[in-house]
Write a protein that holds these residues in place. Structure first.
Motif, PDB file in Angstrom:
ATOM      1  N   SER A 193       0.827  -1.210   0.000  1.00  0.00           N
ATOM      2  CA  SER A 193       0.000   0.000   0.000  1.00  0.00           C
ATOM      3  C   SER A 193       0.862   1.262   0.000  1.00  0.00           C
ATOM      4  O   SER A 193       0.354   2.352  -0.232  1.00  0.00           O
ATOM      5  N   THR A 194       2.168   1.105   0.266  1.00  0.00           N
ATOM      6  CA  THR A 194       3.106   2.230   0.250  1.00  0.00           C
ATOM      7  C   THR A 194       4.250   1.893  -0.712  1.00  0.00           C
ATOM      8  O   THR A 194       5.340   1.523  -0.274  1.00  0.00           O
ATOM      9  N   PRO A 195       4.011   1.993  -2.037  1.00  0.00           N
ATOM     10  CA  PRO A 195       4.978   1.519  -3.033  1.00  0.00           C
ATOM     11  C   PRO A 195       6.376   2.121  -2.922  1.00  0.00           C
ATOM     12  O   PRO A 195       7.367   1.401  -3.032  1.00  0.00           O
ATOM     13  N   GLN A 196       6.467   3.417  -2.687  1.00  0.00           N
ATOM     14  CA  GLN A 196       7.779   4.055  -2.628  1.00  0.00           C
ATOM     15  C   GLN A 196       8.566   3.562  -1.415  1.00  0.00           C
ATOM     16  O   GLN A 196       9.746   3.212  -1.525  1.00  0.00           O
ATOM     17  N   LEU A 197       7.924   3.520  -0.256  1.00  0.00           N
ATOM     18  CA  LEU A 197       8.578   3.038   0.962  1.00  0.00           C
ATOM     19  C   LEU A 197       8.952   1.565   0.817  1.00  0.00           C
ATOM     20  O   LEU A 197      10.046   1.151   1.221  1.00  0.00           O
ATOM     21  N   LEU A 198       8.066   0.780   0.228  1.00  0.00           N
ATOM     22  CA  LEU A 198       8.345  -0.645   0.050  1.00  0.00           C
ATOM     23  C   LEU A 198       9.556  -0.848  -0.856  1.00  0.00           C
ATOM     24  O   LEU A 198      10.468  -1.622  -0.521  1.00  0.00           O
ATOM     25  N   ALA A 199       9.591  -0.169  -1.989  1.00  0.00           N
ATOM     26  CA  ALA A 199      10.715  -0.320  -2.922  1.00  0.00           C
ATOM     27  C   ALA A 199      12.028   0.127  -2.276  1.00  0.00           C
ATOM     28  O   ALA A 199      13.066  -0.523  -2.443  1.00  0.00           O
ATOM     29  N   LYS A 200      11.970   1.214  -1.522  1.00  0.00           N
ATOM     30  CA  LYS A 200      13.169   1.713  -0.835  1.00  0.00           C
ATOM     31  C   LYS A 200      13.658   0.689   0.197  1.00  0.00           C
ATOM     32  O   LYS A 200      14.857   0.402   0.292  1.00  0.00           O
ATOM     33  N   THR A 201      12.729   0.131   0.965  1.00  0.00           N
ATOM     34  CA  THR A 201      13.072  -0.871   1.979  1.00  0.00           C
ATOM     35  C   THR A 201      13.625  -2.133   1.324  1.00  0.00           C
ATOM     36  O   THR A 201      14.605  -2.717   1.816  1.00  0.00           O
ATOM     37  N   ASP A 202      13.015  -2.556   0.218  1.00  0.00           N
ATOM     38  CA  ASP A 202      13.513  -3.726  -0.514  1.00  0.00           C
ATOM     39  C   ASP A 202      14.947  -3.504  -0.985  1.00  0.00           C
ATOM     40  O   ASP A 202      15.790  -4.395  -0.887  1.00  0.00           O
ATOM     41  N   ALA A 203      15.218  -2.311  -1.511  1.00  0.00           N
ATOM     42  CA  ALA A 203      16.561  -1.998  -2.012  1.00  0.00           C
ATOM     43  C   ALA A 203      17.583  -2.028  -0.878  1.00  0.00           C
ATOM     44  O   ALA A 203      18.688  -2.569  -1.042  1.00  0.00           O
ATOM     45  N   ILE A 204      17.220  -1.470   0.268  1.00  0.00           N
ATOM     46  CA  ILE A 204      18.113  -1.487   1.439  1.00  0.00           C
ATOM     47  C   ILE A 204      18.393  -2.922   1.852  1.00  0.00           C
ATOM     48  O   ILE A 204      19.534  -3.297   2.137  1.00  0.00           O
ATOM     49  N   MET A 205      17.336  -3.758   1.889  1.00  0.00           N
ATOM     50  CA  MET A 205      17.510  -5.153   2.275  1.00  0.00           C
ATOM     51  C   MET A 205      18.476  -5.863   1.315  1.00  0.00           C
ATOM     52  O   MET A 205      19.404  -6.550   1.754  1.00  0.00           O
ATOM     53  N   LEU A 206      18.247  -5.706   0.020  1.00  0.00           N
ATOM     54  CA  LEU A 206      19.079  -6.399  -0.962  1.00  0.00           C
ATOM     55  C   LEU A 206      20.532  -5.925  -0.924  1.00  0.00           C
ATOM     56  O   LEU A 206      21.457  -6.727  -1.085  1.00  0.00           O
ATOM     57  N   GLU A 207      20.715  -4.649  -0.677  1.00  0.00           N
ATOM     58  CA  GLU A 207      22.061  -4.083  -0.591  1.00  0.00           C
ATOM     59  C   GLU A 207      22.826  -4.667   0.588  1.00  0.00           C
ATOM     60  O   GLU A 207      24.044  -4.816   0.538  1.00  0.00           O
ATOM     61  N   ASN A 208      22.120  -4.988   1.652  1.00  0.00           N
ATOM     62  CA  ASN A 208      22.754  -5.457   2.884  1.00  0.00           C
ATOM     63  C   ASN A 208      22.491  -6.940   3.175  1.00  0.00           C
ATOM     64  O   ASN A 208      22.712  -7.379   4.305  1.00  0.00           O
ATOM     65  N   LEU A 209      22.009  -7.671   2.191  1.00  0.00           N
ATOM     66  CA  LEU A 209      21.645  -9.071   2.432  1.00  0.00           C
ATOM     67  C   LEU A 209      22.888  -9.938   2.593  1.00  0.00           C
ATOM     68  O   LEU A 209      23.694 -10.079   1.680  1.00  0.00           O
TER      69      LEU A 209
ATOM     70  N   ILE B 125      24.284 -13.696   4.819  1.00  0.00           N
ATOM     71  CA  ILE B 125      23.763 -14.959   5.361  1.00  0.00           C
ATOM     72  C   ILE B 125      23.111 -14.702   6.723  1.00  0.00           C
ATOM     73  O   ILE B 125      22.042 -15.235   7.023  1.00  0.00           O
ATOM     74  N   GLY B 126      23.735 -13.856   7.537  1.00  0.00           N
ATOM     75  CA  GLY B 126      23.169 -13.520   8.849  1.00  0.00           C
ATOM     76  C   GLY B 126      21.807 -12.854   8.729  1.00  0.00           C
ATOM     77  O   GLY B 126      20.866 -13.199   9.450  1.00  0.00           O
ATOM     78  N   ALA B 127      21.684 -11.899   7.795  1.00  0.00           N
ATOM     79  CA  ALA B 127      20.406 -11.202   7.593  1.00  0.00           C
ATOM     80  C   ALA B 127      19.359 -12.168   7.048  1.00  0.00           C
ATOM     81  O   ALA B 127      18.189 -12.109   7.429  1.00  0.00           O
ATOM     82  N   TYR B 128      19.775 -13.054   6.166  1.00  0.00           N
ATOM     83  CA  TYR B 128      18.885 -14.073   5.594  1.00  0.00           C
ATOM     84  C   TYR B 128      18.230 -14.877   6.720  1.00  0.00           C
ATOM     85  O   TYR B 128      17.003 -14.997   6.775  1.00  0.00           O
TER      86      TYR B 128
ATOM     87  N   PHE C 283      13.900 -16.170  10.780  1.00  0.00           N
ATOM     88  CA  PHE C 283      13.554 -16.406  12.185  1.00  0.00           C
ATOM     89  C   PHE C 283      12.540 -15.387  12.696  1.00  0.00           C
ATOM     90  O   PHE C 283      11.625 -15.738  13.443  1.00  0.00           O
ATOM     91  N   MET C 284      12.672 -14.135  12.291  1.00  0.00           N
ATOM     92  CA  MET C 284      11.707 -13.113  12.711  1.00  0.00           C
ATOM     93  C   MET C 284      10.309 -13.445  12.176  1.00  0.00           C
ATOM     94  O   MET C 284       9.318 -13.278  12.886  1.00  0.00           O
ATOM     95  N   THR C 285      10.246 -13.921  10.950  1.00  0.00           N
ATOM     96  CA  THR C 285       8.954 -14.277  10.352  1.00  0.00           C
ATOM     97  C   THR C 285       8.343 -15.469  11.072  1.00  0.00           C
ATOM     98  O   THR C 285       7.162 -15.445  11.434  1.00  0.00           O
ATOM     99  N   VAL C 286       9.143 -16.502  11.300  1.00  0.00           N
ATOM    100  CA  VAL C 286       8.653 -17.703  11.989  1.00  0.00           C
ATOM    101  C   VAL C 286       8.195 -17.359  13.404  1.00  0.00           C
ATOM    102  O   VAL C 286       7.208 -17.909  13.904  1.00  0.00           O
TER     103      VAL C 286
END
Length: 185
Positions: free
Chosen positions: A144-160, A162-165, A170-173
């Protein structure tokens, strides 16, 4: 490469060991709405279409729109349980095994969500495999917030890493994040 190998191992183990749960949820879903499996074409890596598979949480005649545009009255009682427990995502392990998705990555959107596609394209997010969970999901950021979502996705991918994975899994589970919002009736 290591993340892909982990995806394959975890998806295969999840499908094999979770098979009894998948069967039970499929049978309950069959009685709940007559159509327990939901398939929908989504935007994949490099904008390639793929068919996402989930347990159905909404009535079969619900319009194919992003969750935040769907009506809460479309969610079945069993679907509400599946969404709350995130069990509706289990069949996506098949998408992970096939290579259409990763366990961790940006949630795949619909082709009619052009604003989100444009935002993700500008940030290089569509170069990655979409995922079941990620930084946005554990922080309650949805489509519902496309700009924020895309920005957050980019940050995640930039910093992904094994530990973050493992952290996002674990946070989801553990129940972090509430999933996509559905508009109230």
């Amino acid at each position: 490469m290591l993340i892909r190998l982990l995806d394959i191992i975890f998806a295969l183990c999840g499908l094999v060991f979770g098979f009894p749960v998948l069967v039970i949820l499929t049978l309950i879903g069959l009685f709940d709405n007559g159509s327990p499996i939901f398939r929908q074409v989504r935007v994949g890596r490099n904008k390639a279409p793929f068919t996402l598979v989930k347990f159905r949480t909404m009535k079969p005649d619900t319009a194919h729109v992003a969750s935040h545009l769907a009506s809460a009255s479309a969610i079945t009682p069993f679907g509400g349980f599946l969404r709350k427990t995130k069990l509706d995502e289990l069949p996506q392990l098949w998408n992970v095994l096939l290579g259409d998705m990763s366990l961790v990555g940006p949630r795949p959107c619909l082709f009619n969500q052009q604003e989100l596609i444009d935002e993700r394209e500008q940030r290089g997010v569509l170069n990655a495999r979409p995922g079941i969970t990620g930084l946005a999901q554990v922080n309650d950021i949805d489509m519902s917030t496309p700009q924020l979502l895309a920005k957050t996705d980019a940050i995640m991918l930039e910093n992904l890493s094994i530990g973050a994975y493992f952290k996002y899994i674990f946070m989801t589970v553990a129940g972090k994040g509430s999933g996509d919002r559905v508009k109230k009736d």
